[in-house]
Design an enzyme around this catalytic site. Structure first.
Site, PDB file in Angstrom:
ATOM      1  N   GLU A  94       0.827  -1.199   0.000  1.00  0.00           N
ATOM      2  CA  GLU A  94       0.000   0.000   0.000  1.00  0.00           C
ATOM      3  C   GLU A  94       0.865   1.254   0.000  1.00  0.00           C
ATOM      4  OE1 GLU A  94      -3.831  -1.947   2.352  1.00  0.00           O
ATOM      5  OE2 GLU A  94      -2.467  -0.647   3.470  1.00  0.00           O
ATOM      6  N   CYS A 107       3.266   8.568   0.910  1.00  0.00           N
ATOM      7  CA  CYS A 107       3.885   7.641   1.841  1.00  0.00           C
ATOM      8  C   CYS A 107       4.060   6.314   1.118  1.00  0.00           C
ATOM      9  CB  CYS A 107       2.997   7.490   3.079  1.00  0.00           C
ATOM     10  SG  CYS A 107       3.574   6.258   4.265  1.00  0.00           S
ATOM     11  N   CYS A 114       6.674  -7.074   7.035  1.00  0.00           N
ATOM     12  CA  CYS A 114       7.798  -6.498   7.775  1.00  0.00           C
ATOM     13  C   CYS A 114       8.306  -7.514   8.789  1.00  0.00           C
ATOM     14  CB  CYS A 114       7.352  -5.226   8.492  1.00  0.00           C
ATOM     15  SG  CYS A 114       8.695  -4.326   9.304  1.00  0.00           S
ATOM     16  N   CYS A 118       6.548  -4.884  15.256  1.00  0.00           N
ATOM     17  CA  CYS A 118       6.205  -3.941  16.326  1.00  0.00           C
ATOM     18  C   CYS A 118       4.776  -4.217  16.795  1.00  0.00           C
ATOM     19  CB  CYS A 118       6.326  -2.507  15.828  1.00  0.00           C
ATOM     20  SG  CYS A 118       8.022  -2.051  15.377  1.00  0.00           S
ATOM     21  N   CYS A 121       1.762  -2.162  15.203  1.00  0.00           N
ATOM     22  CA  CYS A 121       1.714  -1.963  13.753  1.00  0.00           C
ATOM     23  C   CYS A 121       1.094  -3.148  13.040  1.00  0.00           C
ATOM     24  CB  CYS A 121       3.127  -1.720  13.220  1.00  0.00           C
ATOM     25  SG  CYS A 121       3.192  -1.445  11.442  1.00  0.00           S
ATOM     26  N   CYS A 332      -1.200   6.050  10.499  1.00  0.00           N
ATOM     27  CA  CYS A 332       0.045   5.468  11.000  1.00  0.00           C
ATOM     28  C   CYS A 332      -0.202   4.139  11.703  1.00  0.00           C
ATOM     29  CB  CYS A 332       0.701   6.450  11.969  1.00  0.00           C
ATOM     30  SG  CYS A 332       2.266   5.866  12.609  1.00  0.00           S
TER      31      CYS A 332
END
Length: 348
Positions: A94, A107, A114, A118, A121, A332
């Site tokens: 995205e 962005c 990933c 985290c 996230c 975010c």
């Protein structure tokens, strides 16, 4: 769809020059192709009309431009637009366009999923599926509807950019070179948890802005939120920043998502101020957006303001970031590609 051909997009002028000479074409053809790719933004080799028909045919036998349109887009009530791209591996990533007064920011993502995992996230919840190529990073910039009006690029989408340092650094070269997109490095910001080897390259080879994902000034507290703290301690990242050259217009900022009862006390503010002492920087406080199966809660706005005041009283420029695109899961920490996660589930 994969064609079996190699991709031109994302190659440097030197690589393009080597490519054409290996095919028996004049060296200057490399510069011509770079201009077609990055200045004129063509989507096919046939559009490269100052190359001879024979050379275009020769090039087309083995190569393709590599531009791909988004497979989907969603528009938020606040004007934010989220794009979904499919990459060569079949994965989905995205990118998010964020308009704000005279700024038009994109962005962009650097990985499918990933490794950092985290706690706060969504991207990490789908696991790591692979690095994006340089061409796939640049394709996001060239293929969104707002491409020609963009003013800023932030490497803050899916993935840890410096975990894919080779392709990310090359994409920055393409973005900033005179033969490429010719962007000012001052309009590009990269966000990282602090991957040492990649950060060394980024600090020494570029003058782009840096944003560090911090989120807790205490080692144990940061480790609970960010497992990467175990191998990539914040103190090491800060030491590298202290040794880097930030004397020009280059800026460093620290991203701090504030969680209710987790990292919002005066003790946290005092330690954060102590840790960052001597580093000219901005602290960006970010509201948390609730995600499934995570025992973290957003902090009330008045308490965010109080935490901001604690940091400002200690001499730090501190802002509270406005949430954008939350209704389309573009804010975010919310980038997750539900389509990708659905594929993962059905494959298991």
């Amino acid at each position: 769809m994969p064609t079996g051909k190699q991709i031109l997009l994302g190659r440097t002028l030197e690589e393009l020059t080597d490519l054409v000479t290996s095919l028996g074409m004049p060296r200057f053809t490399g510069k011509q192709i770079a201009q077609w790719l990055y200045d004129k933004r063509v989507t096919s080799i046939d559009e490269m009309t100052n190359l001879s028909k024979a050379n275009r045919a020769l090039l087309s036998e083995q190569y393709t431009v590599g531009r791909t349109a988004p497979v989907m887009s969603q528009l938020s009530q606040d004007g934010t637009r989220k794009y979904l791209f499919q990459v060569a591996t079949g994965g989905l990533i995205e990118a998010v366009f964020i308009p704000d007064k005279d700024r038009a920011t994109l962005c962009i993502s650097s990985q499918v999923g990933c490794k950092m995992d985290c706690l706060f996230c969504m991207t990490g919840k789908q696991g790591f599926k692979g690095n994006l190529s340089t061409g796939e990073i640049i394709n996001q910039v060239l293929s969104v509807e707002e491409s020609l009006s963009l003013t800023n690029i932030v490497y803050m989408g899916m993935g840890e950019p410096l975990d894919n340092a080779v392709n990310v650094m090359k994409s920055i070269e393409v973005m900033t070179a005179s033969w490429g997109l010719a962007w000012s490095p001052k309009r590009i910001t990269l966000s990282t948890v602090g991957v040492r080897r990649g950060l060394e390259r980024f600090l020494s080879e570029t003058t782009c802005h840096l944003a560090v994902s911090l989120h807790n000034p205490f080692h144990e507290g940061r480790l609970e939120l960010m497992p990467a703290e175990g191998g990539l301690p914040l103190v090491d990242t800060l030491q590298m920043i202290r040794e880097a050259d930030f004397t020009g217009q280059r800026r460093v900022s620290f991203e701090y998502i504030v969680f209710d009862g987790v990292n919002d006390s005066e003790e946290h503010a005092v330690e954060l101020a102590r840790l960052l002492r001597g580093i000219p920087c901005r602290i960006n406080l970010i509201p948390f957006h609730q995600i499934p199966n995570v025992p973290l809660r957003p902090l009330a706005r008045d308490k965010m303001e109080h935490f901001k005041n604690l940091l400002e009283a200690r001499g730090y420029t501190t802002t509270i970031r406005t949430s954008r695109g939350e209704d389309i899961s573009a804010a975010c920490g919310m980038l997750s590609t539900k389509e990708q996660m659905a594929r993962n589930t059905s494959a298991n």
